[in-house]
Motif scaffolding. Structure first.
Motif: not given
Ligand code: ADP
Length: 165
Positions: A6, A9, A88, A123
């Motif tokens: 995964y 940054s 994501g 989120y």
């Protein structure tokens, strides 16, 4: 062993990232959270600091590892023997970029799949940029990041403020 990486940054890691990590950890034998150390950028936190923040945040997930890497994500995926790259998706604005990345990586390494996990709705708005921006104005960011990461952000911003004064 089905390994996934995964990459990102994670400057800083947020509850959005942690939600993706938790869900990916149920899909693969091992998830390697891969912190990009990009020397062309000046991040708020060094790669080592981001790795440490993530390690603390995922310490309850036994099949999750955190490492940093430089260079191409797809090469790091091969190095990790990963069968998948997890990313994501928050909104359509992420889609075009993520699709392009997935397609180029598929050309470079056809055996490695990209798995796009849609954001948890609570989120959907959350990004590292949002966290940095609100924190820089002294806003409460406790809904965005775990307490240990919140402390690191406040400390770093104070250091920067003192340096500039
Ligand atoms: P990058 O610079 O590689 O986009 P980021 O740390 O910003 O690195 O994000 C890493 C990955 O996590 C990306 O695939 C991004 O879309 C995803 N991501 C970031 N925030 C969220 C969130 N709130 N919900 C779901 N996915 C997210």
């Amino acid at each position: 062993m089905r390994n996934a990486i995964y990459p990102g940054s994670f400057d800083p890691p947020t509850y959005g990232h942690l939600d993706v990590i938790k869900r990916a950890s149920t899909l693969f034998d091992k998830v390697i959270v891969s912190v990009l150390n990009n020397s062309a950028k000046t991040p708020l936190f060094s790669a080592e600091e981001r790795v440490n923040m993530l390690r603390e945040a995922v310490c309850d997930l036994p099949n999750v590892e955190v490492r940093s890497f430089e260079g191409l994500t797809i090469e790091f995926a091969k190095e990790c023997n990963a069968c998948a790259i997890v990313r994501g998706l928050r909104a359509v604005t992420d889609f075009e970029y993520e699709l392009q990345l997935a397609q180029v990586n598929k050309v470079m390494a056809p055996a490695i799949e990209t798995v796009l996990l849609t954001t948890a709705l609570e989120y959907a708005f959350l990004s590292s940029t949002v966290v940095r921006e609100f924190a820089s104005y002294g806003s409460d960011i406790s809904k965005f990041v775990p307490p240990s990461i919140e402390k690191c952000i406040i400390k770093r911003l104070n250091e920067l403020k003192n340096k500039n004064n």
